[in-house]
Design an enzyme around this catalytic site. Structure first.
Site, PDB file in Angstrom:
ATOM      1  N   CYS B  98       0.686  -1.227   0.089  1.00  0.00           N
ATOM      2  CA  CYS B  98       0.041  -0.146   0.124  1.00  0.00           C
ATOM      3  C   CYS B  98       0.754   0.951  -0.071  1.00  0.00           C
ATOM      4  O   CYS B  98       1.715   1.387  -1.081  1.00  0.00           O
ATOM      5  CB  CYS B  98      -1.012  -0.331   1.060  1.00  0.00           C
ATOM      6  N   ARG B 131      -9.886   7.957  -6.376  1.00  0.00           N
ATOM      7  CA  ARG B 131      -9.350   6.753  -5.343  1.00  0.00           C
ATOM      8  C   ARG B 131      -9.603   5.543  -5.810  1.00  0.00           C
ATOM      9  O   ARG B 131     -10.729   5.435  -6.277  1.00  0.00           O
ATOM     10  CB  ARG B 131     -10.078   7.052  -3.791  1.00  0.00           C
ATOM     11  N   HIS B 195      -3.930  -4.829   0.085  1.00  0.00           N
ATOM     12  CA  HIS B 195      -3.980  -5.260   1.460  1.00  0.00           C
ATOM     13  C   HIS B 195      -4.978  -6.225   1.581  1.00  0.00           C
ATOM     14  O   HIS B 195      -5.362  -6.611   0.836  1.00  0.00           O
ATOM     15  CB  HIS B 195      -4.030  -4.000   2.503  1.00  0.00           C
TER      16      HIS B 195
END
Ligand SMILES: [Zn+2]
Lengths: 423, 243
Positions: B98, B131, B195
């Site tokens: 990440c 995002r 993740h």
């Protein structure tokens, strides 16, 4: 004013209709209709009342319920007790209790600014700030900054005499809450605990690494440190307060976190003139909150439901799991249920932020949409587990007796639906 | 081999968990340790707080994700410390996840500021238009010999790889670095936006990192019971793969 009256009437009608037609408890839809007719409706409805707001990541529904119970010694209290914690829910709560002189409103942490401006509360109780499923993208630190801005602006309340300006009750154990609340003109500090510390390693004021020693914390880089609390938990059954107060409190709600919520409720209630001795018996009457902590009997099983929505909440829930067992008997089995639907947060990585080791010794069952995520997690944690496909399968798998259930949001709702409304 | 790299056990260094542990990053540490132990390898896990020096004698280094403020702090500390760079030059393996992949690149962006990273991978990151949040599936670089990559991504950054870094995977579902590729690797350093944590759904990636640290081919890693990780993989892949 006529517009506001019409809007208020509409709120009540819509809420009643929504309940009658079974489309929910009406706490959101009513407020939405009312606010469409009169956008300032919340302001109008709050005027002339004594209002308390309760906000934070965890425990706000419970604390709202406890503070409502405490203030009920003064008369009827309006409250959004179903957890509809945005302005629509607040509007409905106030519209439905026109005669209540007091209101206790649970406020979503992102709506503090709006609701503070509209309701002009006497008291704001701030519990904690930590990562939440819905907030993954939104930094907890940024939220604390925004709270600080809003609370700092209370100093500009020049149109009210100083003793009537909003009083903040804040958790001294949470560095982010402390940082935000210390900007407010009037603060009462409460030691409300912080089991979860992973979101407050870094000083929100200067970025240095906070030093902790026991419950105490301080920043080595600036002047931010844990304020001296004037209310705290003296032991499991006693709340300590100003002037040597020692108030016995026995709750039906489990866990240390709820005893801490009770401390906050007593501190906030005292600002409305309610003596802890009068409030404590009312707190003791609270048994469950919208099904949370409720005990349900089914097929000889005594099922207790615990809701845990984020890592901090899971740690608190493990603390509530009954460890004591009758002589010779095993501790009760624990069912964990996890979903990852939109309101839960789609990401399950937080499962690894929680340590499940304290469940060793219990028989552990896992279910929910994401039971395989949980299975992998527990295997890594060396906690033996059994995977079951449904809640019904879980019930069938355990013997008659107690069953502790911990579930996240939609998993909890699913189980409640299966059990019928378990209030 | 430097003298302080122990042969008696595997040392896994977790870099700055107090700053970089936003998305279940501890999971990657626990999974690596468990999979090594299952092969009879003794493991020492070494969390290094951000005010401690990074030891140079580790076998595997984990760099996790963090929010903007901690990420900036971590980058400055990591560069000033130099321990991670030294360890990599001595043959240590690195898994960065990440924000971690951005941190170990050449530089990244926080708001309008360009911030220097640790420089372990030839990549630069900036902000995307939106995002990237959701499930990701990728076809891993065939040279690595891994099955499909699966995980959850949640990041605002985009990674641009230079010639010295190889994409970890070709994106089938999701966004990854730029919509086409996901993650990066070079030598014994691998980074990913995933993740979940990354290794819970990708046990073979965990074994790859272990094999790098142990200096053995991936195929030489003895198999272990992966019933639950495999069921999780199957469930997730079925849920998100286009049919
Ligand atoms: Zn500071």
């Amino acid at each position: 004013m006529v517009r506001a009256q019409l809007a208020t009437a509409l709120v009540r009608t819509a809420a009643r209709l929504s309940r009658m037609t079974g489309r929910g408890d009406g706490s959101v839809i009513g407020g939405r209709i009312g606010l469409a007719v009169e956008p300032r409706l919340l302001t109008v409805l709050a005027r002339g009342r004594q209002v308390a707001l309760v906000s934070g990541t965890n425990g706000k529904t419970t604390t709202t319920r406890l503070l409502t119970a405490a203030l009920s010694t003064l008369g009827p209290v309006a409250s959004n007790s179903y957890g509809a914690n945005m302005p629509t829910g607040h509007t409905t709560a106030l519209a439905q209790s026109p005669n209540a002189q007091h209101a206790v409103l649970e406020v979503d942490e992102h709506y503090l600014r709006t609701v503070l401006a509209e309701t002009r509360p006497q008291v704001v109780a701030l519990l904690n700030l930590s990562r939440d499923q819905l907030d993954r993208a939104m930094e907890v630190g940024m939220l604390a900054d925004r709270w600080r801005e809003v609370l700092g602006a209370l100093r500009q309340q020049t149109d009210v005499p100083p003793h009537e300006r909003t009083h903040v009750v804040a958790n001294a154990d949470d560095p982010l809450v402390t940082w935000a609340a210390s900007a407010a003109p009037r603060v009462t500090w409460v030691a409300a605990g912080q089991r979860w510390q992973e979101d407050s390693w870094v000083c929100p004021q200067c970025g240095a690494h906070l030093k902790r020693e026991g419950v105490d914390w301080a920043c080595p880089g600036c002047d931010l440190r844990r304020p001296e609390p004037s209310w705290w938990l003296a032991d499991d059954d006693t709340v300590a307060g100003p002037d040597g107060l020692r108030q016995p409190v026995s709750l039906q709600l489990p866990g240390r976190v709820n005893r801490s919520n009770a401390v906050t409720a007593l501190a906030a209630a005292s600002l409305f003139g309610v003596r802890p001795a009068d409030a404590a018996p009312r707190l003791a009457e609270v048994a469950s909150i919208a099904g949370r902590y409720a005990t349900v009997e089914r097929d000889g099983r005594t099922i207790r439901l615990l809701l845990a929505k984020n890592p901090a909440g899971w740690l608190e829930a493990f603390d509530m799991v009954d460890r004591v067992s009758p002589a010779g008997a095993a501790p009760p089995p624990v069912l964990l249920s996890i979903n990852a639907r939109v309101v839960d947060g789609l990401d399950t990585s937080w499962l690894y932020d929680v340590d499940y080791a304290s469940l060793r010794g219990h028989r552990v069952l896992v279910t929910g949409d994401r039971r395989f995520d949980l299975a992998v997690r527990l295997e890594v944690n060396e906690v033996p587990f059994e995977v079951v496909d449904t809640f019904t399968d879980a019930l069938a798998a355990v013997p008659p007796g107690r069953l502790e259930v911990i579930a996240n949001y939609t998993a909890f709702q699913d189980i409640r639906a299966e059990l019928g409304r378990a209030n | 081999m430097p003298t302080d790299r122990s042969d008696s056990h595997l040392r896994i260094v977790w870099v700055y968990p107090d700053l970089l542990s936003t998305y279940g990053d501890r999971g990657n540490l626990l999974i690596l340790a468990r999979r090594a132990q299952a092969r009879g390898i003794d493991v020492e896990t070494i969390p290094i707080a951000y005010d401690e020096p990074i030891p140079r004698g580790g076998d595997i280094y984990l760099v996790g994700g963090g929010e903007d403020r901690p990420q900036t702090l971590a980058a400055a500390r990591m560069r000033a410390d130099g321990g991670l760079t030294a360890a990599v030059s001595q043959g240590a393996a690195v898994l960065a996840v990440c924000a971690g992949i951005q941190l170990i690149g050449e530089y990244f962006h926080i708001e309008d500021k360009q911030i220097a990273g640790a420089g372990l991978l030839d990549l630069r990151s900036d902000r995307g238009d939106s995002r990237a949040v959701g499930e990701l599936v990728g076809e891993v670089d065939p040279r690595l010999g891994l099955p499909l990559l699966t995980g959850f991504e949640n990041h605002g950054g985009r990674c641009h790889l230079g010639p010295a870094a190889n994409p970890l995977a070709k994106v089938l579902v999701g966004v990854g670095n730029d919509g086409a590729t996901e993650g990066a690797w070079a030598g014994k350093v691998v980074g990913t936006y995933l993740h979940g944590p990354a290794l819970s759904r990708n046990p073979a990636l965990a074994d790859l990192v272990l094999s790098w640290a142990l200096d053995v081919p991936l195929s030489a890693m003895p198999p272990i019971d992966d019933t639950w990780p495999e069921r999780l993989r199957a469930e997730r892949l079925a849920a998100v793969m286009p049919r």
